[in-house]
Design an enzyme around this catalytic site. Sequence first.
Site: not given
Ligand code: GRF
Length: 216
Positions: A24, A26, A81, A106, A109, A123, A125
């Site tokens: 988490g 982000n 799902r 991960m 959807l 999203n 990436h």
């Molecule tokens: C991020 O680098 C995102 O791009 C990828 O998974 C990671 C998640 O990291 N899909 P966090 O949980 O936000 O630390």
Amino acid sequence: MADAPAPFPLDRPARLAVFASGRGSNLAALLAAFPPASASQPAPGAAGVVLVVSDRRDAGALALARDAGVRAVHIAFGRDREGFEGAAQDELERHAVDLVALAGFMRVLSPAFVAGWHGRLVNVHPSLLPAFPGLHAVRQALAAGVARSGCTVHFVDAGVDTGPVIARREVPVLPGDDEATLQARIQAAEHATLPAAIRAVLRGEAAPPSPSGPPA
Ligand code: GRF
């Protein structure tokens, strides 16, 4: 059929949800940029995170959300799902969510769920899309020997990491990089790019093409 009106900008604070499967980091950046209390402030352009959903009970993202006083919900995905999406949709409606950010979520959807959130589902990436979509993007970049990689924030469409790009940020691949060092550099870029891209969407500065395509 007439196109739906563009969802943004709103004339009230925006209510954000975050779907996350991992630690988490982000989400932490989004909580800093969009504090939960901002969702109930009258300030123009304000936005706050009001809901965090994870498919993993032990996700660090859920603990972060609880610590921030945000509704944190684990919804099992498994092979079901539709069950996940139905329960998630109920939560999103109950909390009057305007925009959903997938931040290290991960799971893929369904096209129906994605269509229901057209223009309101983004999203992040860890590559410069369209290069290296899917799993292990950082590993893919290292294996390809590229000199630069980075992150991309995009609207989600029915494909995997294929939707319209909102923002990209480059980082160098340095001699001696391994997956951990390059990932850390890319994640630092993500933490700035994801909130900035969401702000652009909320201001109405970025929107995907209409799902019905350009006018004939
Ligand atoms: C991020 O680098 C995102 O791009 C990828 O998974 C990671 C998640 O990291 N899909 P966090 O949980 O936000 O630390």
